[in-house]
Write a protein that holds these residues in place. Structure first.
Motif, mmCIF file in Angstrom:
data_model
loop_
_atom_site.group_PDB
_atom_site.id
_atom_site.type_symbol
_atom_site.label_atom_id
_atom_site.label_comp_id
_atom_site.label_asym_id
_atom_site.label_seq_id
_atom_site.Cartn_x
_atom_site.Cartn_y
_atom_site.Cartn_z
ATOM 1 N N THR A 175 0.845 -1.192 0.000
ATOM 2 C CA THR A 175 0.000 0.000 0.000
ATOM 3 C C THR A 175 0.883 1.245 0.000
ATOM 4 O OG1 THR A 175 -1.826 -1.099 1.138
ATOM 5 C CG2 THR A 175 -1.695 1.294 1.364
ATOM 6 N N THR B 251 -3.166 -5.463 0.270
ATOM 7 C CA THR B 251 -3.141 -5.126 1.688
ATOM 8 C C THR B 251 -4.060 -3.961 2.043
ATOM 9 O OG1 THR B 251 -1.192 -3.752 1.278
ATOM 10 C CG2 THR B 251 -0.814 -6.017 2.015
ATOM 11 N N SER B 252 -4.740 -3.410 1.056
ATOM 12 C CA SER B 252 -5.687 -2.322 1.330
ATOM 13 C C SER B 252 -6.732 -2.266 0.225
ATOM 14 C CB SER B 252 -4.962 -0.974 1.415
ATOM 15 O OG SER B 252 -4.417 -0.617 0.152
ATOM 16 N N ALA C 52 -1.832 0.754 6.636
ATOM 17 C CA ALA C 52 -2.169 -0.642 6.328
ATOM 18 C C ALA C 52 -1.210 -1.630 6.978
ATOM 19 C CB ALA C 52 -2.189 -0.850 4.816
ATOM 20 N N ARG D 133 -2.473 -5.356 7.953
ATOM 21 C CA ARG D 133 -2.684 -6.231 6.800
ATOM 22 C C ARG D 133 -1.366 -6.504 6.080
ATOM 23 N NH1 ARG D 133 -8.575 -5.065 4.012
ATOM 24 N NH2 ARG D 133 -9.761 -4.853 5.952
ATOM 25 N N GLU D 134 -0.500 -5.497 6.004
ATOM 26 C CA GLU D 134 0.802 -5.700 5.374
ATOM 27 C C GLU D 134 1.616 -6.748 6.117
ATOM 28 O OE1 GLU D 134 1.375 -1.193 3.510
ATOM 29 O OE2 GLU D 134 2.220 -1.694 5.455
ATOM 30 N N GLU E 261 -1.841 0.634 15.469
ATOM 31 C CA GLU E 261 -3.274 0.473 15.202
ATOM 32 C C GLU E 261 -3.968 0.012 16.478
ATOM 33 O OE1 GLU E 261 -6.293 -1.746 12.020
ATOM 34 O OE2 GLU E 261 -4.139 -1.616 11.615
ATOM 35 N N THR F 298 -8.594 2.784 9.804
ATOM 36 C CA THR F 298 -8.002 1.827 8.881
ATOM 37 C C THR F 298 -9.103 1.041 8.174
ATOM 38 O OG1 THR F 298 -7.909 -0.024 10.451
ATOM 39 C CG2 THR F 298 -6.084 1.568 10.493
ATOM 40 N N ASP F 299 -8.705 0.240 7.190
ATOM 41 C CA ASP F 299 -9.671 -0.626 6.512
ATOM 42 C C ASP F 299 -10.285 -1.633 7.479
ATOM 43 O OD1 ASP F 299 -9.204 0.675 4.157
ATOM 44 O OD2 ASP F 299 -8.058 -0.946 3.217
ATOM 45 N N ASN F 300 -9.649 -1.815 8.628
ATOM 46 C CA ASN F 300 -10.185 -2.720 9.655
ATOM 47 C C ASN F 300 -11.120 -1.999 10.616
ATOM 48 O OD1 ASN F 300 -8.307 -4.726 8.677
ATOM 49 N ND2 ASN F 300 -6.716 -3.635 9.824
#
Length: 223
Positions: A29, A52-53, A99, A102-103, A134, A162-164
């Motif tokens: 990302t 990852t994003s 990210a 996830r990364e 995070e 974040t995406d989470n």
């Protein structure tokens, strides 16, 4: 004047040269990883990817790459991503793009993890780089209070998730004398779900500086 974006693309091209047909490739990302995605699309290989994003997935799909949902993937052949800072031991700080959790998961699933960067990201020590953390929103105040013992200053990214669905706090003024100890201390705080210290995940790095690409391999580099 150094063209940092051109250097990023050179480093990305060197890493993309390692990609072969029939690979499952992890996409990072950020601006550097975007070069990887574009170059992979240009090569026209028969590959699949995981991202990852959401931003990287959207870019990859727009450029014609096949993106698989990672929740059904246990192993990735090769992951390529950028870094905010990386040292001679291939320890790095990541997460400026938010990210890092996830990364880190995709990096752990990869048979080989490559970081790409321009020369400004290569450092002797990591402590001058802000360290993203995070945090589960439910644990915001509690986690920040615990983190205050490890950092001189903590800045929450205003209005950012974040995406989470989690918040990110950037830590400044931290001690890098014992990186494994710091990583362990961060992971031990309930509510901290991820952080930007990458200490063992990275196998190699391609770093471009003023048009010259240097490859670093874990355990093979002169100090």
């Amino acid at each position: 004047m150094t063209d940092r974006d051109a250097d990023k693309r050179l480093a990305a091209a060197a890493a993309v040269d390692e990609v072969c047909d029939n690979m499952l490739v992890g996409l990072g990302t950020g601006s550097t990883a975007a070069h990887v995605i574009a170059l992979l699309a240009e090569r026209g290989l028969t590959i699949e990817t995981v991202a990852t994003s959401r931003a990287s997935a959207a870019l990859a799909e727009r450029l014609g790459l096949k993106v698989r949902p990672f929740d059904a993937v246990a192993r990735v052949h090769l992951a390529i991503d950028g870094a905010d800072a990386i040292d001679a031991d291939l320890s790095a700080v990541k997460g400026a793009g938010g990210a890092m959790l996830r990364e880190k998961i995709v990096a752990a699933a990869a048979d080989r993890m490559i970081v790409i960067a321009d020369g400004s990201k290569r450092v002797e020590r990591l402590h001058d780089t802000k360290l993203p953390i995070e945090i589960l929103p439910f644990a915001r105040a509690f986690a920040v209070e615990r983190l205050s013992g490890l950092f001189e200053q903590l800045d929450e990214r205003t209005g950012y998730l974040t995406d989470n669905g989690n918040i990110v706090v950037d830590g400044h003024g931290w001690n890098d004398a014992d990186l494994p100890g710091l990583a362990e201390a961060l992971a031990a705080i309930p509510g901290v779900v991820g952080h930007g210290l990458f200490l063992s995940e990275i196998d190699a790095a391609y770093i471009a500086d003023n048009g010259v690409v240097t490859r670093l391999e874990r355990g093979r580099n002169p100090r």
